[in-house]
Design a protein around this motif. Structure first.
Motif, PDB file in Angstrom:
ATOM      1  N   LYS A   8      33.721  74.411  -2.317  1.00 42.77           N
ATOM      2  CA  LYS A   8      33.301  74.526  -0.905  1.00 42.77           C
ATOM      3  C   LYS A   8      32.636  73.389  -0.558  1.00 42.77           C
ATOM      4  CE  LYS A   8      31.685  77.185   2.962  1.00 42.77           C
ATOM      5  NZ  LYS A   8      30.981  78.704   3.328  1.00 42.77           N
ATOM      6  N   LYS A   9      31.478  73.059  -1.373  1.00 41.72           N
ATOM      7  CA  LYS A   9      30.793  71.754  -1.257  1.00 41.72           C
ATOM      8  C   LYS A   9      31.285  70.630  -1.340  1.00 41.72           C
ATOM      9  CE  LYS A   9      26.257  73.879  -2.630  1.00 41.72           C
ATOM     10  NZ  LYS A   9      25.327  74.053  -3.862  1.00 41.72           N
ATOM     11  N   ASN A  10      32.448  70.382  -1.948  1.00 38.46           N
ATOM     12  CA  ASN A  10      33.202  69.329  -2.323  1.00 38.46           C
ATOM     13  C   ASN A  10      33.884  68.952  -0.741  1.00 38.46           C
ATOM     14  OD1 ASN A  10      32.645  68.892  -4.742  1.00 38.46           O
ATOM     15  ND2 ASN A  10      34.658  69.856  -5.645  1.00 38.46           N
ATOM     16  N   HIS A  11      33.780  69.914   0.285  1.00 41.48           N
ATOM     17  CA  HIS A  11      34.652  69.571   1.647  1.00 41.48           C
ATOM     18  C   HIS A  11      33.460  68.726   2.559  1.00 41.48           C
ATOM     19  CE1 HIS A  11      38.533  71.042   1.063  1.00 41.48           C
ATOM     20  NE2 HIS A  11      37.892  71.946  -0.004  1.00 41.48           N
ATOM     21  N   TYR A  12      32.217  68.790   2.037  1.00 44.30           N
ATOM     22  CA  TYR A  12      31.214  68.001   2.655  1.00 44.30           C
ATOM     23  C   TYR A  12      30.512  66.923   2.024  1.00 44.30           C
ATOM     24  CZ  TYR A  12      31.171  72.600   5.355  1.00 44.30           C
ATOM     25  OH  TYR A  12      31.587  73.434   6.045  1.00 44.30           O
ATOM     26  N   VAL A  13      29.939  66.053   2.760  1.00 48.85           N
ATOM     27  CA  VAL A  13      29.115  65.031   2.242  1.00 48.85           C
ATOM     28  C   VAL A  13      27.765  65.114   3.022  1.00 48.85           C
ATOM     29  CG1 VAL A  13      28.794  62.217   2.682  1.00 48.85           C
ATOM     30  CG2 VAL A  13      31.308  63.317   2.318  1.00 48.85           C
ATOM     31  N   SER A  14      26.959  64.941   2.040  1.00 46.54           N
ATOM     32  CA  SER A  14      25.546  65.189   2.303  1.00 46.54           C
ATOM     33  C   SER A  14      24.723  63.816   2.547  1.00 46.54           C
ATOM     34  CB  SER A  14      24.795  65.957   1.002  1.00 46.54           C
ATOM     35  OG  SER A  14      25.227  67.162   0.949  1.00 46.54           O
ATOM     36  N   ILE A  15      24.073  63.701   3.460  1.00 45.28           N
ATOM     37  CA  ILE A  15      22.876  62.716   3.880  1.00 45.28           C
ATOM     38  C   ILE A  15      21.955  63.066   3.827  1.00 45.28           C
ATOM     39  CG2 ILE A  15      22.666  61.123   5.619  1.00 45.28           C
ATOM     40  CD1 ILE A  15      25.100  61.542   6.806  1.00 45.28           C
ATOM     41  N   VAL A  16      21.167  62.345   2.813  1.00 36.91           N
ATOM     42  CA  VAL A  16      19.543  62.725   2.453  1.00 36.91           C
ATOM     43  C   VAL A  16      18.704  61.441   3.183  1.00 36.91           C
ATOM     44  CG1 VAL A  16      17.898  63.185   0.643  1.00 36.91           C
ATOM     45  CG2 VAL A  16      20.453  64.016   0.485  1.00 36.91           C
ATOM     46  N   ILE A  17      17.556  62.260   3.883  1.00 33.84           N
ATOM     47  CA  ILE A  17      16.799  61.341   4.529  1.00 33.84           C
ATOM     48  C   ILE A  17      15.416  61.299   3.506  1.00 33.84           C
ATOM     49  CG2 ILE A  17      15.464  60.565   6.398  1.00 33.84           C
ATOM     50  CD1 ILE A  17      17.937  61.686   8.240  1.00 33.84           C
ATOM     51  N   ILE A  18      14.881  60.332   3.017  1.00 33.28           N
ATOM     52  CA  ILE A  18      13.799  60.197   2.260  1.00 33.28           C
ATOM     53  C   ILE A  18      12.627  59.469   3.028  1.00 33.28           C
ATOM     54  CG2 ILE A  18      12.831  59.830   0.122  1.00 33.28           C
ATOM     55  CD1 ILE A  18      15.483  60.165  -1.015  1.00 33.28           C
ATOM     56  N   PRO A  19      11.516  60.048   3.840  1.00 36.79           N
ATOM     57  CA  PRO A  19      10.985  59.221   4.246  1.00 36.79           C
ATOM     58  C   PRO A  19       9.805  58.597   3.313  1.00 36.79           C
ATOM     59  CG  PRO A  19      10.468  61.500   4.944  1.00 36.79           C
ATOM     60  CD  PRO A  19      11.500  61.726   3.819  1.00 36.79           C
ATOM     61  N   HIS A  20       9.178  57.228   3.733  1.00 35.08           N
ATOM     62  CA  HIS A  20       8.175  56.732   2.993  1.00 35.08           C
ATOM     63  C   HIS A  20       6.863  57.220   2.852  1.00 35.08           C
ATOM     64  CE1 HIS A  20      10.508  52.898   3.100  1.00 35.08           C
ATOM     65  NE2 HIS A  20      10.721  52.878   4.544  1.00 35.08           N
ATOM     66  N   ASP A  21       6.553  58.293   3.677  1.00 37.31           N
ATOM     67  CA  ASP A  21       5.363  58.977   3.420  1.00 37.31           C
ATOM     68  C   ASP A  21       5.712  60.272   2.439  1.00 37.31           C
ATOM     69  OD1 ASP A  21       6.572  60.465   4.981  1.00 37.31           O
ATOM     70  OD2 ASP A  21       5.124  60.402   6.758  1.00 37.31           O
ATOM     71  N   SER A  22       4.748  61.089   2.424  1.00 38.16           N
ATOM     72  CA  SER A  22       4.837  62.155   1.566  1.00 38.16           C
ATOM     73  C   SER A  22       5.566  63.410   2.101  1.00 38.16           C
ATOM     74  CB  SER A  22       3.536  62.634   0.924  1.00 38.16           C
ATOM     75  OG  SER A  22       2.837  63.071   1.966  1.00 38.16           O
ATOM     76  N   SER A  23       6.194  63.178   3.314  1.00 38.32           N
ATOM     77  CA  SER A  23       6.746  64.219   4.162  1.00 38.32           C
ATOM     78  C   SER A  23       8.114  64.755   3.180  1.00 38.32           C
ATOM     79  CB  SER A  23       7.507  63.724   5.538  1.00 38.32           C
ATOM     80  OG  SER A  23       6.167  63.057   6.313  1.00 38.32           O
ATOM     81  N   LYS A  24       8.384  65.903   3.752  1.00 37.61           N
ATOM     82  CA  LYS A  24       9.676  66.656   3.073  1.00 37.61           C
ATOM     83  C   LYS A  24      10.870  65.806   3.474  1.00 37.61           C
ATOM     84  CE  LYS A  24      11.264  71.178   2.552  1.00 37.61           C
ATOM     85  NZ  LYS A  24      11.328  72.610   3.036  1.00 37.61           N
ATOM     86  N   THR A  25      11.648  65.534   2.497  1.00 39.99           N
ATOM     87  CA  THR A  25      13.022  65.129   2.805  1.00 39.99           C
ATOM     88  C   THR A  25      13.927  66.036   3.351  1.00 39.99           C
ATOM     89  OG1 THR A  25      13.696  65.835   0.565  1.00 39.99           O
ATOM     90  CG2 THR A  25      12.753  63.870   0.460  1.00 39.99           C
ATOM     91  N   LYS A  26      14.757  65.309   4.210  1.00 39.61           N
ATOM     92  CA  LYS A  26      15.767  65.959   5.041  1.00 39.61           C
ATOM     93  C   LYS A  26      17.183  65.808   4.668  1.00 39.61           C
ATOM     94  CE  LYS A  26      12.611  66.120   8.937  1.00 39.61           C
ATOM     95  NZ  LYS A  26      12.317  65.811  10.509  1.00 39.61           N
ATOM     96  N   SER A  27      18.070  66.477   4.698  1.00 38.10           N
ATOM     97  CA  SER A  27      19.478  66.371   4.191  1.00 38.10           C
ATOM     98  C   SER A  27      20.503  67.270   5.304  1.00 38.10           C
ATOM     99  CB  SER A  27      19.687  66.965   2.950  1.00 38.10           C
ATOM    100  OG  SER A  27      19.580  68.318   3.086  1.00 38.10           O
ATOM    101  N   PHE A  28      21.494  66.423   5.504  1.00 40.83           N
ATOM    102  CA  PHE A  28      22.599  66.881   6.624  1.00 40.83           C
ATOM    103  C   PHE A  28      23.805  66.724   5.744  1.00 40.83           C
ATOM    104  CE2 PHE A  28      19.334  64.449   8.760  1.00 40.83           C
ATOM    105  CZ  PHE A  28      19.016  65.595  10.012  1.00 40.83           C
ATOM    106  N   ASP A  29      24.502  67.939   6.024  1.00 43.15           N
ATOM    107  CA  ASP A  29      26.060  68.002   5.648  1.00 43.15           C
ATOM    108  C   ASP A  29      27.067  67.673   6.628  1.00 43.15           C
ATOM    109  OD1 ASP A  29      25.035  68.709   2.987  1.00 43.15           O
ATOM    110  OD2 ASP A  29      24.916  70.781   3.396  1.00 43.15           O
ATOM    111  N   ILE A  30      27.771  66.636   6.430  1.00 46.43           N
ATOM    112  CA  ILE A  30      28.863  66.534   7.327  1.00 46.43           C
ATOM    113  C   ILE A  30      30.313  66.890   6.709  1.00 46.43           C
ATOM    114  CG2 ILE A  30      29.977  64.676   8.520  1.00 46.43           C
ATOM    115  CD1 ILE A  30      27.415  63.261   8.581  1.00 46.43           C
ATOM    116  N   SER A  31      31.003  67.478   7.418  1.00 46.78           N
ATOM    117  CA  SER A  31      32.288  67.731   7.024  1.00 46.78           C
ATOM    118  C   SER A  31      33.287  66.567   6.704  1.00 46.78           C
ATOM    119  CB  SER A  31      32.950  68.854   7.656  1.00 46.78           C
ATOM    120  OG  SER A  31      34.331  68.991   7.499  1.00 46.78           O
ATOM    121  N   HIS A  32      33.965  66.645   5.638  1.00 50.21           N
ATOM    122  CA  HIS A  32      35.155  65.598   5.592  1.00 50.21           C
ATOM    123  C   HIS A  32      35.972  65.534   6.723  1.00 50.21           C
ATOM    124  CE1 HIS A  32      34.935  65.308   0.850  1.00 50.21           C
ATOM    125  NE2 HIS A  32      33.726  64.834   1.340  1.00 50.21           N
ATOM    126  N   PHE A  33      36.373  66.440   7.447  1.00 49.07           N
ATOM    127  CA  PHE A  33      37.083  66.450   8.691  1.00 49.07           C
ATOM    128  C   PHE A  33      36.480  65.800   9.688  1.00 49.07           C
ATOM    129  CE2 PHE A  33      38.049  68.580  12.441  1.00 49.07           C
ATOM    130  CZ  PHE A  33      39.444  68.519  12.535  1.00 49.07           C
TER     131      PHE A  33
END
Length: 313
Positions: A8-33
């Motif tokens: 199921k995960k192979n149908h998505y593309v994850s986009i990870v956002i890593i801030p320069h500071d120590s904030s928590k990283t964020k990730s987004f999953d976008i469907s291949h469709f």
């Protein structure tokens, strides 16, 4: 279960956002469709943009072509107008030429009539007090000369050998008629009976006396052949020129003679210089026109006004 999750995960593309500071990283999953859908939409937009740009260029080219066609159409209309005007001008020239030909023939008939009367009178002989039928010949000669000049200007459009021969004959005839002013100056004595300047008795004067400064060039009134260029007791230094058809001219009282007997002279040639030789009271030209040896009034051929100096006019 884990295999199903991986699949199921192979149908998505994850986009990870890593801030320069120590904030928590964020990730987004976008469907291949959705990615494919966005790519298709982007491709469609690019195609539409290219088509729009191309259509704009084609529209500009089309408008330029329409403008060029309009300009060509205006140019063709202008050319049509010019061709129409040229046709009218050519037709006008043809009409003028036809009228000129008719005029030439009419004047030619008048010329033949004048020449016939003139030569007929010449062959009979004349007396110096006779009223000659060529009294208006000077004006007739001017009319013929004007017509010949007009003929020369227009005959190039359509050569006519008969008319060219007529013009040539008229020119030859005119060249031997004394219509050229031999000297510009003041006429001091005219043709006819006058008081003799030496003894005041009535005496016939056979020509015109034209006062002019000593040394003024004397020109031949017509083409011909010099038959006398010598000293004469009354006329002083004198020249006589034979012009044919019984016509001759006399030039008296010259200070210097520039031609000799037998010389061929053209109308307007300088033949002598004004003087006061012979029976004369001052520098002047005594000018005669003779028909069959008898003097006739020179103003039959040359209008008196033609003798006047430019300063006197």
């Amino acid at each position: 279960m884990e295999k199903a999750k991986v699949k199921k995960k192979n149908h998505y593309v994850s986009i990870v956002i890593i801030p320069h500071d120590s904030s928590k990283t964020k990730s987004f999953d976008i469907s291949h469709f959705y990615l494919k859908a966005c790519a298709c939409i982007l491709a469609v937009i690019m195609c539409l943009t290219i088509i729009s740009i191309r259509n704009t260029d084609l529209s500009k080219e089309n408008n330029a072509l329409i403008l060029h066609v309009d300009q060509l159409d205006q140019l063709n209309k202008h050319k049509d107008i010019m061709l129409s005007e040229d046709d009218k001008y050519i037709n006008s020239l043809k009409s003028n030429q036809i009228a000129m030909y008719g005029q030439v023939r009419q004047i030619t008939e008048e010329y033949n009539k004048i020449a016939g009367i003139f030569l007929k009178t010449s062959s009979r002989g004349t007396s110096k007090d006779q009223n000659y039928p060529n009294a208006e010949i000077a004006q007739n000669m001017q009319n013929i000369k004007s017509l010949i000049d007009h003929f020369d200007e227009t005959n190039d459009l359509n050569k006519d050998p008969d008319l060219e021969q007529t013009a040539h004959n008229l020119n030859v005839y005119l060249e031997h008629i004394p219509t050229f002013v031999p000297v510009k100056g003041r006429i001091t004595s005219r043709f006819g009976i006058r008081n003799d300047p030496f003894n005041s008795t009535k005496k016939f004067h056979a020509g015109l006396d034209v006062a002019a400064p000593r040394g003024t060039p004397i020109k031949s009134a017509a083409s011909g052949t010099v038959i006398m260029a010598d000293r004469n007791s009354g006329y002083g230094n004198m020249i006589m020129i034979d012009h044919g058809n019984g016509l001759s001219t006399v030039y008296g009282h010259a200070s210097k003679l520039l031609v000799k007997e037998g010389d061929k002279i053209k109308k307007g040639d300088i033949i002598a210089e004004v003087g006061s030789t012979g029976r004369s009271t001052g520098p002047h030209l005594h000018f005669e026109v003779r028909l069959n040896g008898e003097p006739i009034d020179p103003v039959n051929y040359i209008n008196e006004s033609k003798f006047k100096d430019e300063e006197e006019k």
